[in-house]
Design an enzyme around this catalytic site. Structure first.
Site, PDB file in Angstrom:
ATOM      1  N   GLU A 159      -0.409   3.219   1.324  1.00  0.00           N
ATOM      2  CA  GLU A 159      -1.412   4.270   1.594  1.00  0.00           C
ATOM      3  C   GLU A 159      -1.331   5.391   0.561  1.00  0.00           C
ATOM      4  O   GLU A 159      -1.363   6.577   0.900  1.00  0.00           O
ATOM      5  CB  GLU A 159      -1.173   4.891   2.983  1.00  0.00           C
ATOM      6  CG  GLU A 159      -1.099   3.916   4.126  1.00  0.00           C
ATOM      7  CD  GLU A 159      -0.969   4.587   5.494  1.00  0.00           C
ATOM      8  OE1 GLU A 159      -1.146   5.813   5.617  1.00  0.00           O
ATOM      9  OE2 GLU A 159      -0.670   3.854   6.455  1.00  0.00           O
ATOM     10  N   ASP A 189      -1.783   8.333  -1.842  1.00  0.00           N
ATOM     11  CA  ASP A 189      -2.612   9.390  -2.415  1.00  0.00           C
ATOM     12  C   ASP A 189      -1.692  10.549  -2.768  1.00  0.00           C
ATOM     13  O   ASP A 189      -0.581  10.651  -2.266  1.00  0.00           O
ATOM     14  CB  ASP A 189      -3.798   9.802  -1.533  1.00  0.00           C
ATOM     15  CG  ASP A 189      -3.447  10.114  -0.096  1.00  0.00           C
ATOM     16  OD1 ASP A 189      -2.289  10.459   0.187  1.00  0.00           O
ATOM     17  OD2 ASP A 189      -4.350  10.037   0.768  1.00  0.00           O
ATOM     18  N   GLU A 244       5.189   4.304  11.778  1.00  0.00           N
ATOM     19  CA  GLU A 244       5.741   5.658  11.955  1.00  0.00           C
ATOM     20  C   GLU A 244       6.615   5.785  13.206  1.00  0.00           C
ATOM     21  O   GLU A 244       6.385   6.644  14.054  1.00  0.00           O
ATOM     22  CB  GLU A 244       4.586   6.682  11.963  1.00  0.00           C
ATOM     23  CG  GLU A 244       3.759   6.616  10.679  1.00  0.00           C
ATOM     24  CD  GLU A 244       2.486   7.457  10.709  1.00  0.00           C
ATOM     25  OE1 GLU A 244       2.237   8.151  11.707  1.00  0.00           O
ATOM     26  OE2 GLU A 244       1.727   7.403   9.722  1.00  0.00           O
ATOM     27  N   ASN A 264       6.048   0.333   8.763  1.00  0.00           N
ATOM     28  CA  ASN A 264       5.263   1.150   7.836  1.00  0.00           C
ATOM     29  C   ASN A 264       5.467   2.625   8.162  1.00  0.00           C
ATOM     30  O   ASN A 264       5.450   3.019   9.334  1.00  0.00           O
ATOM     31  CB  ASN A 264       3.774   0.780   8.004  1.00  0.00           C
ATOM     32  CG  ASN A 264       2.865   1.367   6.942  1.00  0.00           C
ATOM     33  OD1 ASN A 264       3.107   1.185   5.749  1.00  0.00           O
ATOM     34  ND2 ASN A 264       1.817   2.074   7.348  1.00  0.00           N
ATOM     35  N   HIS A 289       2.106   8.951   0.727  1.00  0.00           N
ATOM     36  CA  HIS A 289       1.282  10.166   0.758  1.00  0.00           C
ATOM     37  C   HIS A 289       2.084  11.286   0.115  1.00  0.00           C
ATOM     38  O   HIS A 289       2.955  11.882   0.747  1.00  0.00           O
ATOM     39  CB  HIS A 289       0.925  10.540   2.197  1.00  0.00           C
ATOM     40  CG  HIS A 289       0.018   9.557   2.869  1.00  0.00           C
ATOM     41  ND1 HIS A 289      -1.299   9.365   2.470  1.00  0.00           N
ATOM     42  CD2 HIS A 289       0.223   8.693   3.896  1.00  0.00           C
ATOM     43  CE1 HIS A 289      -1.851   8.437   3.231  1.00  0.00           C
ATOM     44  NE2 HIS A 289      -0.954   8.008   4.104  1.00  0.00           N
TER      45      HIS A 289
HETATM   46  O1  G3I Z   1     -14.408   7.864  15.371  1.00  0.00           O
HETATM   47  C1  G3I Z   1     -14.868   9.213  15.362  1.00  0.00           C
HETATM   48  C2  G3I Z   1     -16.326   9.234  15.176  1.00  0.00           C
HETATM   49  O2  G3I Z   1     -16.933   8.599  16.265  1.00  0.00           O
HETATM   50  C3  G3I Z   1     -16.777  10.685  15.011  1.00  0.00           C
HETATM   51  O3  G3I Z   1     -18.130  10.697  14.683  1.00  0.00           O
HETATM   52  C4  G3I Z   1     -15.987  11.403  13.914  1.00  0.00           C
HETATM   53  C5  G3I Z   1     -16.319  12.881  13.815  1.00  0.00           C
HETATM   54  O4  G3I Z   1     -15.350  13.563  13.055  1.00  0.00           O
HETATM   55  O5  G3I Z   1     -14.637  11.298  14.185  1.00  0.00           O
HETATM   56  C6  G3I Z   1     -14.238   9.940  14.185  1.00  0.00           C
HETATM   57  O6  G3I Z   1     -12.869   9.783  14.287  1.00  0.00           O
HETATM   58  C7  G3I Z   1     -12.104  10.158  13.155  1.00  0.00           C
HETATM   59  C8  G3I Z   1     -11.533   8.907  12.495  1.00  0.00           C
HETATM   60  O7  G3I Z   1     -10.622   9.275  11.478  1.00  0.00           O
HETATM   61  C9  G3I Z   1     -12.603   8.016  11.884  1.00  0.00           C
HETATM   62  O8  G3I Z   1     -13.297   8.708  10.897  1.00  0.00           O
HETATM   63  C10 G3I Z   1     -10.994  11.041  13.646  1.00  0.00           C
HETATM   64  O9  G3I Z   1     -11.541  12.252  14.112  1.00  0.00           O
HETATM   65  C11 G3I Z   1     -10.002  11.308  12.548  1.00  0.00           C
HETATM   66  O10 G3I Z   1      -8.873  11.984  13.103  1.00  0.00           O
HETATM   67  C12 G3I Z   1      -9.529   9.992  11.939  1.00  0.00           C
HETATM   68  O11 G3I Z   1      -8.611  10.307  10.914  1.00  0.00           O
HETATM   69  C13 G3I Z   1      -7.837   9.231  10.444  1.00  0.00           C
HETATM   70  C14 G3I Z   1      -6.358   9.503  10.693  1.00  0.00           C
HETATM   71  O12 G3I Z   1      -5.588   8.438  10.178  1.00  0.00           O
HETATM   72  C15 G3I Z   1      -6.061   9.658  12.178  1.00  0.00           C
HETATM   73  O13 G3I Z   1      -4.729   9.885  12.366  1.00  0.00           O
HETATM   74  C16 G3I Z   1      -8.066   9.085   8.953  1.00  0.00           C
HETATM   75  O14 G3I Z   1      -9.414   8.706   8.708  1.00  0.00           O
HETATM   76  C17 G3I Z   1      -7.110   8.046   8.361  1.00  0.00           C
HETATM   77  O15 G3I Z   1      -7.163   8.103   6.958  1.00  0.00           O
HETATM   78  C18 G3I Z   1      -5.684   8.362   8.781  1.00  0.00           C
HETATM   79  O16 G3I Z   1      -4.862   7.337   8.286  1.00  0.00           O
HETATM   80  C19 G3I Z   1      -3.463   7.474   8.540  1.00  0.00           C
HETATM   81  C20 G3I Z   1      -2.892   6.074   8.649  1.00  0.00           C
HETATM   82  O17 G3I Z   1      -3.592   5.320   9.607  1.00  0.00           O
HETATM   83  C21 G3I Z   1      -1.401   6.114   8.946  1.00  0.00           C
HETATM   84  N1  G3I Z   1      -0.694   6.925   7.992  1.00  0.00           N
HETATM   85  C22 G3I Z   1      -1.207   8.268   7.795  1.00  0.00           C
HETATM   86  C23 G3I Z   1      -2.696   8.209   7.423  1.00  0.00           C
HETATM   87  C24 G3I Z   1      -3.226   9.594   7.108  1.00  0.00           C
HETATM   88  O18 G3I Z   1      -3.197  10.415   8.244  1.00  0.00           O
END
Ligand code: G3I
Length: 363
Positions: free
Chosen positions: A274, A276, A168, A209, A245
């Site tokens: 990715e 969806d 990005e 990506n 996405h």
């Molecule tokens: O790690 C903490 C954990 O310790 C805590 O218990 C939990 C409580 O909510 O939060 C956890 O962190 C979260 C993490 O995912 C793991 O679950 C974050 O808050 C959350 O923001 C994070 O979201 C991820 C997101 O990227 C962050 O930007 C999504 O799962 C993931 O699907 C998403 O993936 C991105 C790609 O990497 C890049 N392209 C876009 C895509 C969708 O946003």
């Protein structure tokens, strides 16, 4: 690492009898017949079919685990390889979640996509606060980035077939995204990242990506121009990852085929990384039909070009989707529902793979 062909051949005989859905399917999975899964259907068109994997679900949810292993030939860590997870304290690595996924993939004869080395998001707090308070200056940041890329790519050397090296880096208008990396290091951080990653694992294919780069538009054209320039300079950039996405409230992106074809013409790989397709809840038959069509159109575009080598969905169940947390009131973006029951989108992909296999058989 198993070759793509060998891995798929082994997988064909090895997949668990469990198939997603309500009915248990006991027949061994074989090309297209009863009991076929996405990974077996993808064998003849020679496509790696992948999913993002949620580390907690992999550890705790047996039906989820069965779906990952039976349906997919490639896995991507949804979060487990990101910088904040692997180096929570400076100089102190935690590979445990990512190593568990790689080990799972070995056991199930799957390939692993690496995601992601350089991003503006999910950076460790020690890094962002160090830059903010001036204790990490530009030279220090460049050294930190080099160490991160080298250590992570080396750790997984030989295990990863494609790495999302930078994620990005452009805005929608095709200008560089304003990020910590751009502000501190200027755009040369991109070529540096690819060179360092290549030094650490010369066999991994290295990808740019991003999202909103499915069709031909200002952003995807910026990637096209960047890739052309870097390759002319001898920078090892081998692929464009197209996240995929989508949202059914917008039109399906135009010219996806043309976009893929121009990267083919550069001699580059492409991958959907990715996918969806979200919708405003509640889901209904018409929305699910439109969603299925979007998944199918991306798949058809991928199998139509030589360079599109892998097709990854960003999770396969609505049970673990990132979408509702980010887009209020939206969801149902995946190919199975919260109980792992196949949605029309699943069937659309299976049908698309069968059609691609028939075409491949004729050539
Ligand atoms: O790690 C903490 C954990 O310790 C805590 O218990 C939990 C409580 O909510 O939060 C956890 O962190 C979260 C993490 O995912 C793991 O679950 C974050 O808050 C959350 O923001 C994070 O979201 C991820 C997101 O990227 C962050 O930007 C999504 O799962 C993931 O699907 C998403 O993936 C991105 C790609 O990497 C890049 N392209 C876009 C895509 C969708 O946003």
């Amino acid at each position: 690492m198993l070759s793509r062909r060998l891995a798929l051949a082994v997988a064909t005989g090895a997949v668990a009898a469990l198939a997603l859905g309500t009915a248990a399917q006991a027949a061994p999975a074989r090309h297209g017949g009863h009991g076929a899964t996405l990974r077996t259907l993808a064998e003849r068109p020679d496509l790696l079919i992948g999913t993002a994997v949620d580390a907690s679900a992999l550890a705790a949810d047996a039906p989820y685990r069965a779906g990952v292993s039976s349906e997919f030939s490639s896995v991507t860590a949804e979060n487990a390889m990101k910088w904040e997870v692997v180096e929570p304290a400076r100089g102190s690595y935690d590979w445990s979640q990512a190593d568990r996924l790689v080990e799972f993939a070995h056991r199930h004869h799957q390939e692993v996509r690496g995601h992601t080395l350089v991003w503006h998001n999910q950076l460790p707090a020690w890094l962002t606060s160090g830059v903010a308070d001036g204790s990490i200056d530009a030279a220090g940041l460049r050294a930190v980035l080099r160490k991160h890329i080298t250590d992570e790519v080396r750790h997984f050397k030989g295990e990863i077939y494609q790495w999302d090296v930078v994620n990005e880096v452009f805005d929608e208008d095709g200008t560089y995204r304003d990020s910590l990396w751009l502000r501190e290091l200027g755009p040369s951080y991109i070529s540096d990242a690819f060179r360092w990653a290549h030094e650490a694992d010369p066999k991994a294919k290295l990808f740019l990506n991003d999202y909103n780069v499915e069709g031909v538009n200002a952003k995807s054209t910026a990637y096209y121009e960047l890739a052309k320039k870097l390759r002319a300079q001898g920078v090892p950039v081998q692929g464009l990852g197209i996240q995929g996405h989508l949202d059914i409230q917008y039109g399906f992106p135009g010219d996806v085929g043309d976009n893929l074809a121009r990267f083919d013409a550069l001699g580059m790989q492409t991958a959907f990384t990715e996918i969806d397709v979200r919708m405003t809840l509640p889901a209904d038959e018409a929305k699910l039909a439109r969603q299925a069509q979007d998944y199918r159109r991306l798949l058809d575009a991928c199998v139509a070009v030589r360079g599109c080598t892998s097709f990854t969905v960003w999770g396969f169940s609505d049970k673990y989707s990132w979408v509702p947390d980010t887009f209020s009131g939206q969801g149902a973006a995946n190919i199975t529902d919260e109980n792992f029951v196949r949605k029309p989108a699943y069937t659309a992909l299976a049908d698309g793979l069968r059609a691609a296999a028939r075409r491949a058989g004729r050539h």
